[in-house]
Design an enzyme around this catalytic site. Structure first.
Site, PDB file in Angstrom:
ATOM      1  CB  ALA A 103      -0.709   0.279   1.025  1.00  0.00           C
ATOM      2  CG  ASP A 104       2.685   5.439  -1.357  1.00  0.00           C
ATOM      3  OD1 ASP A 104       3.613   5.270  -0.930  1.00  0.00           O
ATOM      4  OD2 ASP A 104       1.839   6.212  -1.812  1.00  0.00           O
ATOM      5  CB  THR A 105      -1.537   6.115   2.540  1.00  0.00           C
ATOM      6  OG1 THR A 105      -1.855   5.260   2.738  1.00  0.00           O
ATOM      7  CG2 THR A 105      -2.273   7.494   3.474  1.00  0.00           C
TER       8      THR A 105
END
Length: 188
Positions: free
Chosen positions: A70-72
């Site tokens: 994931a990446d935010t």
């Protein structure tokens, strides 16, 4: 089938534990700067998440596994606000967010190393901050919490007191949209 979380994030580790009890962590060493932002935030975070997972899957030659990555990012007025490089940058980011709405995007990538199936998806949540005084911002920066957070705040920590309103998934703002991830795990 083994589950692998390709992340060093303590927040993602804690959140994933809510829906999967048995998984292994392998930290991705993918250089996020290799992905160039071209105006579409959803695509950008999905691409970074994908490359984080793909790097782990290939480097460790994983078989019979689901690699979760994931990446935010935080966006304000079309600009991506990453992790602040120093306290001055953290102050500037928080000052900009004060009294305003911003968006938090998380990209999720799932790679099934047995079938080759890949699912990339993203979630967007709108967050409104209350008006912050310079003193509020400085006190928060002194906690050191903002220094490793996109947009210079953590909703799950001291920064949560700045949040006046949220539209969308709370866990997305923390860094891993659990509802969406659970659905995607069933699909893969």
């Amino acid at each position: 089938m083994k589950k692998i979380l390709a992340s060093a994030s303590e927040r993602r580790k804690e959140l994933l534990s809510r829906i999967i009890s048995d998984y292994k962590i392998i930290v991705s060493d993918f250089d996020e700067d290799k992905v160039v932002f071209q105006g579409d935030v959803s695509r950008y975070v999905e691409e970074i998440a994908y490359w984080k997972g793909k790097t782990v899957a290939e480097k460790f030659n994983l078989n019979d596994s689901i690699v979760i990555s994931a990446d935010t990012v935080v966006t304000f007025q079309g600009e991506i606000l990453g992790k602040p490089k120093n306290e001055e940058e953290a102050f500037f980011m928080l000052k900009r967010l004060s009294g305003n709405c911003h968006k938090v995007y998380s990209g999720i990538s799932l790679i099934n190393t047995s079938t080759g199936k890949i699912i990339n998806d993203s979630v967007c949540t709108e967050v409104k901050f209350s008006n912050l005084s310079d003193e509020d911002i400085k006190k928060y920066i002194n906690t050191k919490e903002p220094m490793d957070k996109a947009g210079a705040y953590g909703i799950q920590g001291y920064g949560g007191v700045f949040v006046e309103e949220i539209k969308g998934c709370y866990y997305n703002v923390v860094g891993l949209p659990l509802n969406r991830l659970k659905r995607l795990l069933k699909e893969i």
